[in-house]
Design a protein around this motif. Structure first.
Motif, PDB file in Angstrom:
ATOM      1  N   GLU A  33       0.740  -1.233  -0.088  1.00  5.80           N
ATOM      2  CA  GLU A  33       0.012   0.001   0.058  1.00  5.80           C
ATOM      3  C   GLU A  33       0.934   1.208  -0.089  1.00  5.80           C
ATOM      4  O   GLU A  33       2.006   1.119   0.490  1.00  5.80           O
ATOM      5  N   LEU A  34       0.360   2.216  -0.496  1.00  6.24           N
ATOM      6  CA  LEU A  34       1.095   3.594  -0.519  1.00  6.24           C
ATOM      7  C   LEU A  34       0.536   4.135   0.737  1.00  6.24           C
ATOM      8  O   LEU A  34      -0.458   4.139   1.165  1.00  6.24           O
ATOM      9  N   ASN A  35       1.750   4.821   1.230  1.00  6.13           N
ATOM     10  CA  ASN A  35       1.490   5.791   2.337  1.00  6.13           C
ATOM     11  C   ASN A  35       1.472   7.300   2.103  1.00  6.13           C
ATOM     12  O   ASN A  35       1.485   7.944   1.044  1.00  6.13           O
ATOM     13  N   LEU A  36       1.077   8.034   3.333  1.00  7.47           N
ATOM     14  CA  LEU A  36       0.987   9.571   3.183  1.00  7.47           C
ATOM     15  C   LEU A  36       2.334  10.195   2.397  1.00  7.47           C
ATOM     16  O   LEU A  36       2.138  10.949   1.724  1.00  7.47           O
ATOM     17  N   PHE A  37       3.597   9.563   2.768  1.00 14.39           N
ATOM     18  CA  PHE A  37       4.657   9.877   2.348  1.00 14.39           C
ATOM     19  C   PHE A  37       4.693  10.120   0.677  1.00 14.39           C
ATOM     20  O   PHE A  37       4.958  11.191  -0.231  1.00 14.39           O
ATOM     21  N   HIS A  38       4.123   9.013   0.040  1.00 13.39           N
ATOM     22  CA  HIS A  38       4.351   9.048  -1.415  1.00 13.39           C
ATOM     23  C   HIS A  38       3.271  10.165  -2.099  1.00 13.39           C
ATOM     24  O   HIS A  38       3.872  11.026  -2.839  1.00 13.39           O
ATOM     25  N   PHE A  39       2.185  10.338  -1.364  1.00 14.88           N
ATOM     26  CA  PHE A  39       1.284  11.433  -2.019  1.00 14.88           C
ATOM     27  C   PHE A  39       1.816  12.682  -1.649  1.00 14.88           C
ATOM     28  O   PHE A  39       1.754  13.677  -2.432  1.00 14.88           O
ATOM     29  N   PHE A  40       2.371  12.850  -0.427  1.00 12.34           N
ATOM     30  CA  PHE A  40       3.092  14.093   0.006  1.00 12.34           C
ATOM     31  C   PHE A  40       3.921  14.535  -0.698  1.00 12.34           C
ATOM     32  O   PHE A  40       4.201  15.574  -1.360  1.00 12.34           O
ATOM     33  N   ALA A  41       4.953  13.696  -1.120  1.00 12.64           N
ATOM     34  CA  ALA A  41       6.236  13.888  -1.722  1.00 12.64           C
ATOM     35  C   ALA A  41       5.805  14.181  -3.254  1.00 12.64           C
ATOM     36  O   ALA A  41       6.343  15.354  -3.897  1.00 12.64           O
ATOM     37  N   ILE A  42       4.823  13.714  -3.930  1.00  9.99           N
ATOM     38  CA  ILE A  42       4.549  13.971  -5.244  1.00  9.99           C
ATOM     39  C   ILE A  42       3.851  15.137  -5.301  1.00  9.99           C
ATOM     40  O   ILE A  42       4.149  16.085  -6.487  1.00  9.99           O
ATOM     41  N   GLY A  43       2.907  15.479  -4.303  1.00 15.17           N
ATOM     42  CA  GLY A  43       2.176  16.777  -4.230  1.00 15.17           C
ATOM     43  C   GLY A  43       3.162  17.980  -4.323  1.00 15.17           C
ATOM     44  O   GLY A  43       2.869  19.018  -4.871  1.00 15.17           O
ATOM     45  N   LEU A  44       4.050  17.754  -3.319  1.00 17.57           N
ATOM     46  CA  LEU A  44       4.949  19.124  -3.203  1.00 17.57           C
ATOM     47  C   LEU A  44       5.912  19.065  -4.224  1.00 17.57           C
ATOM     48  O   LEU A  44       6.262  20.099  -4.719  1.00 17.57           O
ATOM     49  N   LEU A  45       6.543  18.035  -4.791  1.00 14.06           N
ATOM     50  CA  LEU A  45       7.058  18.158  -6.107  1.00 14.06           C
ATOM     51  C   LEU A  45       6.364  18.712  -7.164  1.00 14.06           C
ATOM     52  O   LEU A  45       7.247  19.806  -8.034  1.00 14.06           O
TER      53      LEU A  45
END
Length: 134
Positions: A33-45
């Protein structure tokens, strides 16, 4: 910031976006499963990339260009903030309405998507707003 520095920074952010998205795809392919880090990092970048394209600065929250600090820049930031707030509210309602435990969009993933979209929507709306005034 000169054009060469913007180009180098754009390439670095672009490669980082590709790396994080590739890493997330590998995790999904392995069944994790993807966690918050993946979505957070993609969003910030992605938000930082669009901020770089729009204002030409590397500072995400307070653009350091003269164009962003003048009267038109302040107006563009205000108009785009109002519009992006409305867009985020509509997206949040749609995700809350469509998410369930039986579909592919669980409550947790919907929350992660909305969190990452907070960082993406405002710079994208600023880009389209600044194109309207140029």
């Amino acid at each position: 910031m000169n054009q060469k520095t913007k180009l180098i920074l754009g390439w670095i952010i672009g490669l980082a976006i590709i790396a994080v998205i590739s890493f997330a795809c590998v995790k999904v392919y392995q069944g994790e499963e993807l966690n918050l880090f993946h979505f957070f990092a993609i969003g910030l970048l992605i938000g930082g990339f669009f901020n770089l394209i729009t204002w030409g600065g590397s500072n995400f929250y307070a653009p350091d260009s003269d164009e962003a600090n003048d009267e038109m820049g302040k107006h563009i930031q205000k108009v785009s903030s109002d519009n992006s707030y409305f867009i985020i509210m509509v997206i949040t309602v749609l995700f809350a309405y469509t998410s369930s435990e039986t579909s592919w969009l669980s409550y947790e993933i919907a929350l992660y998507l909305v969190t990452s979209l907070f960082f993406i929507v405002n710079p994208v709306v600023q880009l389209f707003t600044i194109k309207k005034y140029r």
